[in-house]
Scaffold this active site. Structure first.
Site, PDB file in Angstrom:
ATOM      1  CD  GLU A 159      49.123  46.180  32.875  1.00  9.83           C
ATOM      2  OE1 GLU A 159      50.229  46.026  33.149  1.00  9.83           O
ATOM      3  OE2 GLU A 159      48.320  45.458  33.138  1.00  9.83           O
ATOM      4  CD  GLU A 162      42.309  42.458  32.563  1.00  4.75           C
ATOM      5  OE1 GLU A 162      43.608  41.881  32.759  1.00  4.75           O
ATOM      6  OE2 GLU A 162      41.719  42.464  33.586  1.00  4.75           O
ATOM      7  CB  THR A 195      38.632  49.599  32.035  1.00  4.19           C
ATOM      8  OG1 THR A 195      37.645  50.117  32.588  1.00  4.19           O
ATOM      9  CG2 THR A 195      38.069  49.383  30.562  1.00  4.19           C
ATOM     10  CG  ASN A 196      42.484  47.632  37.153  1.00  5.46           C
ATOM     11  OD1 ASN A 196      42.465  48.949  37.966  1.00  5.46           O
ATOM     12  ND2 ASN A 196      43.081  46.792  37.726  1.00  5.46           N
ATOM     13  NE  ARG A 222      42.847  54.554  41.626  1.00  7.09           N
ATOM     14  CZ  ARG A 222      44.092  54.550  42.473  1.00  7.09           C
ATOM     15  NH1 ARG A 222      45.108  53.740  42.154  1.00  7.09           N
ATOM     16  NH2 ARG A 222      44.055  55.553  43.345  1.00  7.09           N
ATOM     17  CD1 TRP A 250      41.992  37.013  38.632  1.00 11.75           C
ATOM     18  CD2 TRP A 250      40.419  38.246  37.401  1.00 11.75           C
ATOM     19  NE1 TRP A 250      42.480  37.788  37.358  1.00 11.75           N
ATOM     20  CE2 TRP A 250      41.524  38.109  36.736  1.00 11.75           C
ATOM     21  CE3 TRP A 250      39.379  38.748  36.946  1.00 11.75           C
ATOM     22  CZ2 TRP A 250      41.925  38.863  35.424  1.00 11.75           C
ATOM     23  CZ3 TRP A 250      39.531  39.505  35.469  1.00 11.75           C
ATOM     24  CH2 TRP A 250      40.548  39.627  34.729  1.00 11.75           C
ATOM     25  N   GLY A 268      36.747  30.346  39.641  1.00 11.12           N
ATOM     26  CA  GLY A 268      36.998  29.069  40.393  1.00 11.12           C
ATOM     27  C   GLY A 268      36.675  27.802  39.373  1.00 11.12           C
TER      28      GLY A 268
END
Length: 225
Positions: free
Chosen positions: A45, A49, A62-63, A72, A137, A141
């Protein structure tokens, strides 16, 4: 979601995110292999985001996942208001590198470092745009302010230049027959390097490689930061 899956390509989407108190509301533009019946715990993937919030600057995360190995994340404090107008977000994915672009500016480069044991996305992926919520996350919370609903993200000018892996299973998606695999896209050009270094210097607020004790082997091979 795109109708087809791709083995490499250059993917573009113009997005405008919700213009409200949107803490915990995430607008996403992704490439994902999740729907391709791959074994559990084995997905690839790539994603943008947009982490909503009550004010500016807005955070873009980004990841990169490969064989379900993520962790990452990188975050950029955007230098413009992504709720005010459309901006172009692009992902280049070939056998050399993955580059995330905002408009024409590269904000992240993930090189193919399989030679030192780094997993690199290689499964066929679809293109997905989505809007979803998270109270852990992404909202730290805190509760989502549902009085601001409905939250609406806008997507336009969906453009794909990609190797159609689901149509031609014999297709060589790393072939230089495809322009995005050619010499021009084995690395950044000089103008892109200058812009990339500026982003890394001024706007990156978090990178997994800066975590104390990071075990990712590619973190010792950063050349442009």
């Amino acid at each position: 979601m795109s109708k087809h899956t791709y083995g490499s390509g250059f993917f573009r989407l113009r997005i405008k995110i919700p213009n409200k108190d949107s803490l915990g509301i995430i607008t996403t533009f992704s490439l994902t292999s999740h729907q391709n019946n791959q074994p559990a715990g084995n997905h690839d993937e790539l994603h943008f985001e947009f982490l909503g919030g009550p004010g500016k600057p807005y955070t873009l995360q980004t990841n990169v996942f490969s064989n379900d190995n993520g962790g990452r994340e990188e975050r950029v404090a955007l230098w413009f208001d992504p709720t005010a107008d459309f901006h172009t977000y692009k992902i280049l994915w070939n056998q050399h590198q993955i580059v995330f672009y905002v408009d024409k500016i590269p904000i992240r480069v993930f090189e193919n470092n399989t030679g030192i044991g780094v997993n690199y996305p290689s499964q066929a992926m679809s293109v997905v745009g989505s809007l979803w919520s998270d109270t852990t996350w992404a909202a730290h919370g805190q509760q989502i302010n549902w009085t601001q609903a409905p939250f609406v993200a806008y997507f336009q000018e969906f453009n794909i230049n990609g190797c159609l892996e689901d149509i031609d299973s014999t297709s060589q998606c790393n072939s230089t027959h495809y322009w995005w695999n050619g010499p021009k896209y084995t690395g950044l050009d000089q103008t892109e390097i200058v812009n990339y270094e500026k982003v890394r210097r001024k706007y990156v607020t978090y990178s997994y490689c800066y975590d104390r004790g990071s075990l990712h082997p590619e973190c010792g091979r950063r050349t442009l930061e």
